[in-house]
Design a protein around this motif. Structure first.
Motif, PDB file in Angstrom:
ATOM      1  N   PHE A  13      16.603  -5.226  -1.519  1.00  0.00           N
ATOM      2  CA  PHE A  13      16.216  -6.054  -0.583  1.00  0.00           C
ATOM      3  C   PHE A  13      16.313  -7.543  -1.031  1.00  0.00           C
ATOM      4  O   PHE A  13      16.531  -8.442  -0.355  1.00  0.00           O
ATOM      5  CB  PHE A  13      14.773  -5.754  -0.420  1.00  0.00           C
ATOM      6  CG  PHE A  13      14.509  -4.611   0.478  1.00  0.00           C
ATOM      7  CD1 PHE A  13      15.434  -4.227   1.551  1.00  0.00           C
ATOM      8  CD2 PHE A  13      13.854  -3.627   0.203  1.00  0.00           C
ATOM      9  CE1 PHE A  13      15.412  -3.164   2.393  1.00  0.00           C
ATOM     10  CE2 PHE A  13      13.434  -2.400   1.056  1.00  0.00           C
ATOM     11  CZ  PHE A  13      14.443  -2.082   1.986  1.00  0.00           C
ATOM     12  N   LEU A  98      16.634   2.723   9.104  1.00  0.00           N
ATOM     13  CA  LEU A  98      16.473   1.704   8.065  1.00  0.00           C
ATOM     14  C   LEU A  98      17.471   0.412   8.472  1.00  0.00           C
ATOM     15  O   LEU A  98      17.184  -0.589   8.608  1.00  0.00           O
ATOM     16  CB  LEU A  98      16.257   1.985   6.782  1.00  0.00           C
ATOM     17  CG  LEU A  98      15.970   0.676   5.778  1.00  0.00           C
ATOM     18  CD1 LEU A  98      14.624   0.141   6.125  1.00  0.00           C
ATOM     19  CD2 LEU A  98      15.879   1.142   4.417  1.00  0.00           C
ATOM     20  N   SER A 102      16.596  -3.016  10.241  1.00  0.00           N
ATOM     21  CA  SER A 102      16.801  -4.340   9.865  1.00  0.00           C
ATOM     22  C   SER A 102      18.103  -5.069  10.559  1.00  0.00           C
ATOM     23  O   SER A 102      18.057  -6.329  10.496  1.00  0.00           O
ATOM     24  CB  SER A 102      17.596  -3.929   8.289  1.00  0.00           C
ATOM     25  OG  SER A 102      18.829  -3.264   8.423  1.00  0.00           O
ATOM     26  N   VAL A 105      15.816  -6.722  13.223  1.00  0.00           N
ATOM     27  CA  VAL A 105      15.138  -7.980  12.567  1.00  0.00           C
ATOM     28  C   VAL A 105      16.198  -9.124  12.362  1.00  0.00           C
ATOM     29  O   VAL A 105      15.653 -10.270  12.815  1.00  0.00           O
ATOM     30  CB  VAL A 105      14.552  -7.695  11.430  1.00  0.00           C
ATOM     31  CG1 VAL A 105      13.794  -8.686  10.477  1.00  0.00           C
ATOM     32  CG2 VAL A 105      13.253  -6.599  11.483  1.00  0.00           C
ATOM     33  N   LEU A 106      17.434  -8.645  12.158  1.00  0.00           N
ATOM     34  CA  LEU A 106      18.363  -9.833  11.963  1.00  0.00           C
ATOM     35  C   LEU A 106      18.710 -10.402  13.458  1.00  0.00           C
ATOM     36  O   LEU A 106      18.642 -11.399  13.483  1.00  0.00           O
ATOM     37  CB  LEU A 106      19.710  -9.109  11.213  1.00  0.00           C
ATOM     38  CG  LEU A 106      20.787 -10.085  11.275  1.00  0.00           C
ATOM     39  CD1 LEU A 106      20.704 -11.174  10.142  1.00  0.00           C
ATOM     40  CD2 LEU A 106      22.040  -9.243  11.121  1.00  0.00           C
TER      41      LEU A 106
END
Length: 138
Positions: A13, A98, A102, A105-106
């Motif tokens: 991360f 996941l 992600s 969110v990006l």
């Protein structure tokens, strides 16, 4: 084994975050360079009747074009690399859920950056009057 997994996740991360910050700053630099290299053109268009709203829409469209190309390349290459790396026996495997979270969110982050950059660029471009910006040609 659980502690090692958490350590690898944290390292992953942090590495992804670092690469993301570098990529986003590079993209922001590219977009601002493009807009400032065309500021005379934009001032000329405003002098013949382009409104602030039209300028905002045009710059938003331009930033979205740059961002969509970079996000597409990022998701494709990131998905392939994530899948290949997680196939190693040391890792637990590829987690599609996941990856989708992600990616979402990006997309939200990039959309926010597009809107903020457009707002900021319009504000900076309209600080000076059209006449002052056109005089910069000389």
């Amino acid at each position: 084994m659980g502690g090692q997994k958490q350590t690898f996740q944290l390292i992953g991360f942090l590495l992804a975050g670092l690469l993301g910050i570098i990529g986003i700053s590079n993209l922001v630099n590219t977009i601002t360079s493009d807009v400032f290299s065309r500021k005379i053109e934009l001032a000329a268009m405003q002098s013949i009747g382009m409104t602030r709203k039209q300028l905002w829409a045009m710059l938003l469209k331009d930033t979205l074009k740059f961002m969509s190309v970079s996000v597409t390349l990022m998701l494709i290459s990131g998905g392939i690399m994530s899948y290949l790396v997680t196939q190693h026996p040391l890792f637990t495997g590829f987690n599609a859920g996941l990856f989708l979270v992600s990616a979402s969110v990006l997309l939200l982050l990039v959309t926010g950056i597009c809107i903020f950059m457009t707002w900021l660029l319009v504000k900076v471009l309209n600080k000076k009057s059209i006449v002052e910006r056109l005089r910069e040609i000389e």
